[in-house]
Design a protein around this motif. Structure first.
Motif, mmCIF file in Angstrom:
data_model
loop_
_atom_site.group_PDB
_atom_site.id
_atom_site.type_symbol
_atom_site.label_atom_id
_atom_site.label_comp_id
_atom_site.label_asym_id
_atom_site.label_seq_id
_atom_site.Cartn_x
_atom_site.Cartn_y
_atom_site.Cartn_z
ATOM 1 N N GLN A 1 0.832 -1.191 0.000
ATOM 2 C CA GLN A 1 0.000 0.000 0.000
ATOM 3 C C GLN A 1 0.873 1.251 0.000
ATOM 4 N N ARG A 2 0.335 2.333 -0.517
ATOM 5 C CA ARG A 2 1.064 3.595 -0.549
ATOM 6 C C ARG A 2 1.437 4.031 0.872
ATOM 7 N N GLY A 3 2.668 4.479 1.032
ATOM 8 C CA GLY A 3 3.135 4.980 2.320
ATOM 9 C C GLY A 3 3.665 3.922 3.267
ATOM 10 N N GLN A 4 3.603 2.665 2.876
ATOM 11 C CA GLN A 4 4.130 1.635 3.754
ATOM 12 C C GLN A 4 5.658 1.652 3.723
ATOM 13 N N ARG A 5 6.238 1.252 4.838
ATOM 14 C CA ARG A 5 7.691 1.194 4.976
ATOM 15 C C ARG A 5 8.092 -0.202 5.410
ATOM 16 N N LEU A 6 9.389 -0.384 5.551
ATOM 17 C CA LEU A 6 9.911 -1.689 5.939
ATOM 18 C C LEU A 6 10.700 -1.582 7.233
ATOM 19 N N LEU A 7 10.529 -2.571 8.089
ATOM 20 C CA LEU A 7 11.399 -2.753 9.246
ATOM 21 C C LEU A 7 12.346 -3.875 8.862
ATOM 22 N N LEU A 8 13.632 -3.537 8.755
ATOM 23 C CA LEU A 8 14.651 -4.513 8.391
ATOM 24 C C LEU A 8 15.235 -5.102 9.668
#
Length: 171
Positions: A89-96
């Motif tokens: 989805q737009r605006g989602q980020r990732l936790l690496l």
């Protein structure tokens, strides 16, 4: 990308933060989850997702982060045992998380939305684990309550990684 490791200087430990657990709190669909700072390495804001053919719906694809190829997982979809393919989805980020030095062997990126929260907390037991989906119950340690009052489900990342690997091994 944002480095999310807390200050571990002597001054911070003297101030009393050494007795508290530290975690990154993120919103993954309907679940507020806490990932210990020992595992969680960084937040990735911009990335190019590459699909992985024949992967389960909860595997969104893979990304290149600092030269490491890392799988991207939608844990909301995984915990809900949804068969529908997940969509970014737009605006989602990732936790690496799980990166050891320059080795991506145990690395994983978890997609999340909203603003992440750095948590300093004392672990609390789960009050009603049976209310959680089975897969989430299996990887939950307890509750991490933030100072602002929001509670997060504390994730045992070793159990999560083992569960994901077991699921992928039967495909």
């Amino acid at each position: 990308m944002l480095d999310i490791h807390p200050d571990t200087s002597d001054a911070a430990q003297v101030a009393g933060s050494a007795s508290k657990l530290l975690a990154q709190g993120i919103q993954c669909g309907k679940y507020a989850l806490a990932f210990n700072f020992d595992w969680a390495r960084q937040i990735v804001d911009e990335f190019e997702l590459v699909p992985i053919p024949r992967a389960p719906g909860w595997v969104l694809g893979a990304v290149n982060v600092n030269g490491l190829i890392v799988p991207v997982i939608d844990v909301d979809c995984y915990f809900s045992e949804s068969n529908a393919p997940s969509q970014l989805q737009r605006g989602q980020r990732l936790l690496l998380g799980g990166v050891q030095a320059e080795d991506a062997e145990g690395a994983l990126a978890i997609v999340f939305s909203q603003t992440p929260a750095q948590l300093e907390y004392d672990a609390q037991p789960l009050t009603d684990p049976a209310a959680l989906p089975q897969r989430l119950q299996e990887v939950s340690r307890g509750i991490a309550s933030a100072e602002h009052g929001k509670s997060y489900i504390e994730i045992d990342t070793q159990k999560l990684m083992a569960a994901l690997a077991a699921e992928l091994s039967i495909i």
